[in-house]
Design an enzyme around this catalytic site. Structure first.
Site, PDB file in Angstrom:
ATOM      1  N   HIS A 197      34.276  32.108  36.534  1.00  0.00           N
ATOM      2  CA  HIS A 197      34.895  32.421  35.726  1.00  0.00           C
ATOM      3  C   HIS A 197      35.124  32.276  34.302  1.00  0.00           C
ATOM      4  CE1 HIS A 197      39.011  31.442  36.234  1.00  0.00           C
ATOM      5  NE2 HIS A 197      39.560  31.938  34.816  1.00  0.00           N
ATOM      6  N   SER A 256      42.246  26.929  33.497  1.00  0.00           N
ATOM      7  CA  SER A 256      41.820  27.515  34.444  1.00  0.00           C
ATOM      8  C   SER A 256      40.732  26.606  34.496  1.00  0.00           C
ATOM      9  CB  SER A 256      40.989  29.413  33.722  1.00  0.00           C
ATOM     10  OG  SER A 256      41.468  30.174  33.740  1.00  0.00           O
ATOM     11  N   ASP A 266      35.887  31.221  43.517  1.00  0.00           N
ATOM     12  CA  ASP A 266      35.787  31.004  41.933  1.00  0.00           C
ATOM     13  C   ASP A 266      35.632  29.348  42.280  1.00  0.00           C
ATOM     14  OD1 ASP A 266      35.721  31.586  39.276  1.00  0.00           O
ATOM     15  OD2 ASP A 266      37.940  32.085  39.395  1.00  0.00           O
TER      16      ASP A 266
END
Length: 249
Positions: free
Chosen positions: A56, A195, A101
């Site tokens: 992402h 992230s 992910d």
């Protein structure tokens, strides 16, 4: 690092380290930083030409900074690279959209090992529940209002059984491909801007931060990490130019 890296805002799509301290400048030679138009993520160098991050974190324009510590004061060996090739694990099941992910990026030019640049090894086993793991990144160091530091922060957190994350996030299908980690009493956590960054347990890289609660660092709200142990065969096959290699089921 250029002036624009001194950002005061990032979209909620990125995640942070709260409750930690400034990382030692010599403890994160594998940690890289992606800054793109107000969004930023962490990355992990796994050899001279390849980095891992969360899928992402993918952007059209992706400058990747390696050998970086203080954003406003470049290290002598700091370098910038761009993606030459990106590889993700396709997942068309909307319910599981956060599953798998992970993104493997080939840099446009290899980097050389130096004082502040060196890869980290991939995991050869699963870390045990109860392990103390290290998270790091340039993400926000406060919540709910964000404060973005000029240096990466590091914190020690604990690895939990999957049932802890099941209990914390009933709407979220915690799968076997995730690791659940945090501090149950709260106060230490990844956050906005972290992230894609690494979870380090007992030396090797073991996870990629992909999701956590907002605000960060609440009690009994651990974060979720893509489980690194599931992916070395896929990673090594792609690096060996077998680009049709399928992801773990």
């Amino acid at each position: 690092a250029p002036k624009e890296l001194q950002v005061s805002y990032a979209h909620k799509s990125s995640e942070l380290v709260i409750g930690g301290d400034e990382c030692d400048i010599n403890e994160h030679p594998f940690l890289a930083f992606l800054y793109s138009r107000g969004n930023f993520c962490g990355l992990t160098l796994i050899n001279q030409e390849w980095v891992l991050t969360a899928a992402h974190c993918d952007r059209r324009f992706m400058p990747i900074y390696l050998g970086i510590h203080t954003l406003s004061v470049p290290n002598d060996d700091e370098v910038i690279r761009y993606p030459k090739d990106n590889f993700i694990c396709p997942n068309n099941n909307i319910i599981d959209e956060k599953d798998k992910d992970i993104m493997l990026i080939r840099l446009n030019r290899p980097v050389k090992n130096s004082e502040h640049i060196a890869p980290i090894s991939l995991p050869s086993n699963l870390p045990s529940v109860g392990s103390v793991c290290r998270v790091m990144g340039w993400g926000s160091i406060t919540a709910p209002n964000d404060t973005f530091p000029d240096v990466p922060h590091c914190a020690n957190i604990n690895l939990f059984n999957d049932t802890v994350c099941h209990g914390a996030y009933k709407r979220f299908p915690v799968k076997s491909r995730t690791l659940c980690a945090g501090v149950l009493q709260g106060g230490k956590d990844k956050c906005m801007g972290d992230s894609g960054g690494p979870l380090i347990c007992n030396g090797p890289f073991h996870g990629i931060l992909f999701w956590g609660d907002d605000p960060c660092a609440l009690p009994r709200k651990p974060a979720l990490y893509t489980k690194g142990f599931e992916y070395p065969p896929w990673i090594q096959s792609i690096i060996a130019k077998n680009t049709t290699e399928t992801c773990p089921p």
